[in-house]
Design a protein around this motif. Structure first.
Motif, PDB file in Angstrom:
ATOM      1  N   GLU A 360      -8.925 -12.440 -11.889  1.00  0.00           N
ATOM      2  CA  GLU A 360      -7.783 -11.835 -12.576  1.00  0.00           C
ATOM      3  C   GLU A 360      -7.209 -12.849 -13.552  1.00  0.00           C
ATOM      4  O   GLU A 360      -7.052 -14.020 -13.206  1.00  0.00           O
ATOM      5  N   PRO A 361      -6.873 -12.412 -14.758  1.00  0.00           N
ATOM      6  CA  PRO A 361      -6.318 -13.370 -15.720  1.00  0.00           C
ATOM      7  C   PRO A 361      -4.952 -13.886 -15.277  1.00  0.00           C
ATOM      8  O   PRO A 361      -4.546 -14.980 -15.619  1.00  0.00           O
ATOM      9  N   ASN A 362      -4.244 -13.083 -14.497  1.00  0.00           N
ATOM     10  CA  ASN A 362      -2.872 -13.447 -14.150  1.00  0.00           C
ATOM     11  C   ASN A 362      -2.563 -12.974 -12.733  1.00  0.00           C
ATOM     12  O   ASN A 362      -1.836 -11.993 -12.538  1.00  0.00           O
ATOM     13  N   PRO A 363      -3.128 -13.661 -11.731  1.00  0.00           N
ATOM     14  CA  PRO A 363      -3.068 -13.133 -10.355  1.00  0.00           C
ATOM     15  C   PRO A 363      -1.661 -12.867  -9.829  1.00  0.00           C
ATOM     16  O   PRO A 363      -1.453 -11.932  -9.065  1.00  0.00           O
ATOM     17  N   PHE A 364      -0.684 -13.661 -10.269  1.00  0.00           N
ATOM     18  CA  PHE A 364       0.680 -13.430  -9.762  1.00  0.00           C
ATOM     19  C   PHE A 364       1.235 -12.084 -10.219  1.00  0.00           C
ATOM     20  O   PHE A 364       2.137 -11.538  -9.609  1.00  0.00           O
ATOM     21  N   LEU A 365       0.706 -11.592 -11.343  1.00  0.00           N
ATOM     22  CA  LEU A 365       1.176 -10.292 -11.836  1.00  0.00           C
ATOM     23  C   LEU A 365       0.094  -9.238 -11.584  1.00  0.00           C
ATOM     24  O   LEU A 365       0.041  -8.218 -12.253  1.00  0.00           O
ATOM     25  N   GLY A 366      -0.773  -9.537 -10.664  1.00  0.00           N
ATOM     26  CA  GLY A 366      -1.931  -8.675 -10.498  1.00  0.00           C
ATOM     27  C   GLY A 366      -1.962  -7.881  -9.218  1.00  0.00           C
ATOM     28  O   GLY A 366      -0.936  -7.357  -8.748  1.00  0.00           O
ATOM     29  N   TRP A 367      -3.159  -7.842  -8.658  1.00  0.00           N
ATOM     30  CA  TRP A 367      -3.446  -6.972  -7.523  1.00  0.00           C
ATOM     31  C   TRP A 367      -3.026  -7.681  -6.240  1.00  0.00           C
ATOM     32  O   TRP A 367      -3.796  -8.428  -5.665  1.00  0.00           O
ATOM     33  N   ARG A 368      -1.809  -7.494  -5.858  1.00  0.00           N
ATOM     34  CA  ARG A 368      -1.313  -8.190  -4.673  1.00  0.00           C
ATOM     35  C   ARG A 368      -0.292  -7.332  -3.928  1.00  0.00           C
ATOM     36  O   ARG A 368       0.193  -6.333  -4.441  1.00  0.00           O
ATOM     37  N   GLY A 369       0.007  -7.762  -2.698  1.00  0.00           N
ATOM     38  CA  GLY A 369       1.034  -7.102  -1.896  1.00  0.00           C
ATOM     39  C   GLY A 369       0.748  -5.635  -1.654  1.00  0.00           C
ATOM     40  O   GLY A 369      -0.396  -5.216  -1.448  1.00  0.00           O
ATOM     41  N   ILE A 370       1.786  -4.817  -1.756  1.00  0.00           N
ATOM     42  CA  ILE A 370       1.665  -3.390  -1.440  1.00  0.00           C
ATOM     43  C   ILE A 370       0.663  -2.690  -2.361  1.00  0.00           C
ATOM     44  O   ILE A 370       0.057  -1.677  -2.013  1.00  0.00           O
ATOM     45  N   ARG A 371       0.457  -3.264  -3.552  1.00  0.00           N
ATOM     46  CA  ARG A 371      -0.486  -2.632  -4.507  1.00  0.00           C
ATOM     47  C   ARG A 371      -1.890  -2.549  -3.903  1.00  0.00           C
ATOM     48  O   ARG A 371      -2.585  -1.558  -4.074  1.00  0.00           O
ATOM     49  N   VAL A 372      -2.280  -3.614  -3.224  1.00  0.00           N
ATOM     50  CA  VAL A 372      -3.602  -3.648  -2.600  1.00  0.00           C
ATOM     51  C   VAL A 372      -3.657  -2.586  -1.497  1.00  0.00           C
ATOM     52  O   VAL A 372      -4.601  -1.794  -1.407  1.00  0.00           O
ATOM     53  N   SER A 373      -2.638  -2.560  -0.652  1.00  0.00           N
ATOM     54  CA  SER A 373      -2.637  -1.601   0.469  1.00  0.00           C
ATOM     55  C   SER A 373      -2.687  -0.162  -0.031  1.00  0.00           C
ATOM     56  O   SER A 373      -3.423   0.661   0.511  1.00  0.00           O
ATOM     57  N   LEU A 374      -1.904   0.142  -1.077  1.00  0.00           N
ATOM     58  CA  LEU A 374      -1.890   1.527  -1.571  1.00  0.00           C
ATOM     59  C   LEU A 374      -3.234   1.918  -2.195  1.00  0.00           C
ATOM     60  O   LEU A 374      -3.601   3.086  -2.197  1.00  0.00           O
ATOM     61  N   ASP A 375      -3.956   0.928  -2.680  1.00  0.00           N
ATOM     62  CA  ASP A 375      -5.281   1.207  -3.262  1.00  0.00           C
ATOM     63  C   ASP A 375      -6.381   1.271  -2.216  1.00  0.00           C
ATOM     64  O   ASP A 375      -7.521   1.592  -2.542  1.00  0.00           O
ATOM     65  N   ARG A 376      -6.098   0.864  -1.001  1.00  0.00           N
ATOM     66  CA  ARG A 376      -7.097   0.856   0.073  1.00  0.00           C
ATOM     67  C   ARG A 376      -6.545   1.628   1.270  1.00  0.00           C
ATOM     68  O   ARG A 376      -6.226   1.041   2.321  1.00  0.00           O
ATOM     69  N   PRO A 377      -6.422   2.970   1.111  1.00  0.00           N
ATOM     70  CA  PRO A 377      -5.730   3.761   2.145  1.00  0.00           C
ATOM     71  C   PRO A 377      -6.312   3.597   3.549  1.00  0.00           C
ATOM     72  O   PRO A 377      -5.553   3.522   4.517  1.00  0.00           O
ATOM     73  N   ALA A 378      -7.647   3.497   3.658  1.00  0.00           N
ATOM     74  CA  ALA A 378      -8.220   3.422   5.006  1.00  0.00           C
ATOM     75  C   ALA A 378      -7.764   2.138   5.689  1.00  0.00           C
ATOM     76  O   ALA A 378      -7.315   2.152   6.844  1.00  0.00           O
ATOM     77  N   MET A 379      -7.823   1.040   4.943  1.00  0.00           N
ATOM     78  CA  MET A 379      -7.415  -0.251   5.502  1.00  0.00           C
ATOM     79  C   MET A 379      -5.910  -0.249   5.810  1.00  0.00           C
ATOM     80  O   MET A 379      -5.462  -0.727   6.859  1.00  0.00           O
ATOM     81  N   PHE A 380      -5.136   0.325   4.898  1.00  0.00           N
ATOM     82  CA  PHE A 380      -3.680   0.366   5.071  1.00  0.00           C
ATOM     83  C   PHE A 380      -3.319   1.155   6.331  1.00  0.00           C
ATOM     84  O   PHE A 380      -2.514   0.725   7.157  1.00  0.00           O
ATOM     85  N   LYS A 381      -3.967   2.316   6.474  1.00  0.00           N
ATOM     86  CA  LYS A 381      -3.603   3.141   7.640  1.00  0.00           C
ATOM     87  C   LYS A 381      -4.055   2.508   8.955  1.00  0.00           C
ATOM     88  O   LYS A 381      -3.390   2.645   9.974  1.00  0.00           O
ATOM     89  N   GLU A 382      -5.155   1.770   8.902  1.00  0.00           N
ATOM     90  CA  GLU A 382      -5.569   1.042  10.119  1.00  0.00           C
ATOM     91  C   GLU A 382      -4.455   0.104  10.542  1.00  0.00           C
ATOM     92  O   GLU A 382      -4.101   0.003  11.716  1.00  0.00           O
ATOM     93  N   GLN A 383      -3.910  -0.609   9.549  1.00  0.00           N
ATOM     94  CA  GLN A 383      -2.854  -1.561   9.889  1.00  0.00           C
ATOM     95  C   GLN A 383      -1.596  -0.835  10.368  1.00  0.00           C
ATOM     96  O   GLN A 383      -0.978  -1.242  11.358  1.00  0.00           O
ATOM     97  N   LEU A 384      -1.255   0.265   9.687  1.00  0.00           N
ATOM     98  CA  LEU A 384      -0.044   0.996  10.099  1.00  0.00           C
ATOM     99  C   LEU A 384      -0.200   1.550  11.512  1.00  0.00           C
ATOM    100  O   LEU A 384       0.734   1.490  12.322  1.00  0.00           O
TER     101      LEU A 384
END
Ligand code: PEP
Ligand code: MG
Length: 588
Positions: A360-384
């Motif tokens: 990523e050119p700018n990881p701090f403004l990139g794919w991190r935190g809740i953005r990753v979880s919302l993009d990976r529903p199966a993984m997110f729901k496993e954790q929830l």
């Protein structure tokens, strides 16, 4: 001839984790700085080529010896890694480029070698293939070894090791290095780069390891086995300390220990200010083995569990049942106190959840935190679902990281509802009233805190990120560390705005960033109306004492003034003024 005692030298860094370590230094091979560069004359070219050749020969000899030693201990497989290192040193293209750099650019041999290696390393860091990217560590290792051998003399044998207790000196340490450190051996560490708010520093505080960062030149200037004192209070690394210095530090160590024991004796005291304002004091946790420490600290539960540290155990997040086991164990052990489990906060300066196809050119403004979880529903729901399962065993709350707008909160809550329905259908028990919170750590979320508040049960302010995004200062970049100001008026106003929005909606606000454990800022945070502070387990006894010594009404008056004060330095002076008045013994 008797040798004269080496001179005491003080290297100054930035203190990031309090405490004192006294013992020999071990210089870590990972990461290194550029060697000195100087111009040579054409007459020196042959000599420089010869210096390079000799450094290579010494290195090859060391690697061959290491290869044999490892082969004898653990067999062929492990020793192959040194075979790969040897091959790097025989790579014709590389050797030719170094020779060319010496003769054409007229640079000293070590710098010519370093520059060519950097070029290769940079190219390797950018390749999408994860396996190849990981090989950069091997290249770095070889490069460091050769550079050391340019300056090798009889006092500096290549394979010196500090066995037993030691102070680690490294160019940089990442969170996994810190986590993997043998805590029985390492008494503390000093690095050349890093910052107070990096995860490495946070971990050091959690582990109670004295640490300093920003010690320029440490890796190249310090030799393994040099006797030293690491002062995590003032940020000093003292090499070859005199007897007098040692005695002074032993005394300081004893004094700090006395204060620690006194505070420990008061660990069950209620965290209420002198005029009756109740504050919840909880602890931050990264690893399950910190649990005993948290229980001993007197913390009333966990205000932030950084679940992304589960990624350190493998390449991926563990599955639902494995996660549920960890969360349930924590929930059971902490009950009746709560545990706030933050969903995965990967990416940015943290561990990635999966290899990215391109950097990523700018990881701090990139794919991190809740953005990753919302993009990976199966993984997110496993954790929830894992978090929900644990809620049947104690008081569990869930919290979403790096929220920047209302839509993310709503989508995250939709997933939570789906996870609840799934467990319901499967007949798995959970707490349907489990509290849901968001971290306020992106300025946009703080600005619209009034819109988010009605949707959640609490706010937890992540000041580490909130400061970095508000003042546009990378929290781990030491070049701009001076601008990273927790008392910046904009940050103070955002915190106040968040607390006000929460108060209007009838929910509570906590702080779980590093400011919560900063004794200078306790009066300010209390005065801004924060009701919970979540800090590293080692900081709990001190912050507890600070809360008990503070007068809430005075803190409010100071904070009201701070909201109108234009300069961060003045706000800092005022909060430190109250801190000195309430608990001077903790501020030395
Ligand atoms: C924060 O940003 O303040 C925080 C607590 O989260 P982390 O340090 O894990 O980003
Ligand atoms: Mg954060």
């Amino acid at each position: 001839m008797p040798k004269t005692a080496p001179k005491e030298t003080v290297l100054q860094g930035l203190p990031v984790s309090p405490g004192i370590g006294i013992g020999p230094v071990h210089v870590s091979a990972r990461g290194f700085r550029a060697p000195e560069v100087y111009a040579i004359s054409t007459a020196d070219v042959a000599d420089e080529q010869e210096r390079f050749r000799q450094a290579l020969e010494v290195t090859k000899g060391q690697l061959a010896e290491l290869q044999q030693r490892i082969q004898a201990i653990s067999g062929e497989g492990d020793s192959l890694i040194f075979e790969a290192h040897l091959m790097v040193l025989e790579d014709r293209a590389l050797l030719d480029r170094v020779a060319e750099a010496i003769s054409e650019r007229l640079q000293n041999a070590e710098f010519a070698f370093y520059a060519v290696m950097q070029h290769f390393l940079e190219a390797m860091r950018r390749v999408p293939d994860l396996y190849l990217r990981e090989r950069t560590a091997d290249l770095e290792d070889v490069c460091q070894r050769v550079l050391r051998n340019f300056s090798a003399d009889e006092d500096a044998p290549g394979e010196e090791q500090a066995n037993g207790h030691h102070i680690l000196v490294a160019y940089d340490l990442n969170p996994s290095d810190t986590a993997a450190m043998d805590r029985k051996q390492v008494m503390g560490f000093a690095t050349e780069v890093g910052s107070v708010n990096s995860h490495t520093a946070i971990l050091a505080r959690s582990l109670g390891l004295p640490a300093i960062v920003g010690v320029e030149g440490a890796v190249l200037e310090v030799r393994t086995l040099t006797p030293a004192i690491l002062d995590g209070y003032s940020g000093k690394l003292i090499l070859n300390p005199t007897e007098e210095t040692q005695a002074r530090y032993q005394e300081l160590q004893a004094r700090k220990e006395r204060v620690r024991l006194e505070l420990e004796a008061q660990r069950d005291a209620a965290t209420t200010t002198t005029d009756g304002r109740k504050i919840t004091l909880s602890a931050n946790i990264e690893f399950i083995d910190e649990l005993a420490l948290i229980q001993q600290s007197g913390a009333k539960g966990v205000g932030l569990y950084r679940t992304e540290f589960l990624l350190l155990d493998g390449e991926q997040m563990p599955g639902e049942h494995q996660q549920a086991e960890v969360y349930s164990r924590l929930a059971k052990s902490l009950a009746p106190h709560p545990i706030i489990i933050r969903t995965l906060d990967a990416g940015g300066d943290k561990l990635p959840v999966e290899p990215l196809t391109e950097p990523e050119p700018n990881p701090f403004l990139g794919w991190r935190g809740i953005r990753v979880s919302l993009d990976r529903p199966a993984m997110f729901k496993e954790q929830l679902r894992a978090i929900l399962r644990a809620s049947a065993h104690g008081k569990v709350a869930v919290m979403f990281p790096l929220v920047s707008g209302l839509g993310e909160v709503r989508r995250a809550k939709d997933f939570l509802r789906e996870a609840m329905d799934e467990l319901d259908r499967a007949g798995v028990p959970f707490d349907p009233k489990l509290e849901t919170g968001v971290m306020i750590e992106v300025p946009s979320a703080a600005v619209i805190a009034d819109l988010i508040a009605p949707e959640v049960d609490f706010f937890s302010i992540g000041t580490n990120d909130l400061i970095q995004y508000t003042v546009a200062v990378d929290r781990v970049n030491h070049h701009v560390a001076d601008l990273y100001r927790p008392t910046h008026p904009a940050v103070i106003r955002l915190i106040r705005k968040t607390v006000e929005a929460a108060e209007n909606a009838g929910i509570w606000t906590g702080v779980c960033g590093e400011t919560a454990g900063d004794l200078r800022l306790t009066p300010l945070l209390l005065g801004l109306g924060v009701q919970e502070l979540s800090v590293g387990p080692h900081q709990v006894p001190r912050i507890s004492r600070a809360i008990r010594a503070a007068n809430y009404a005075e803190c409010v008056a100071m904070a009201e003034e701070a909201v109108r004060t234009p300069l961060s330095s003045v706000i800092m002076e005022n909060t430190v003024g109250l801190a000195m008045k309430y608990y001077p013994e903790l501020m030395e």
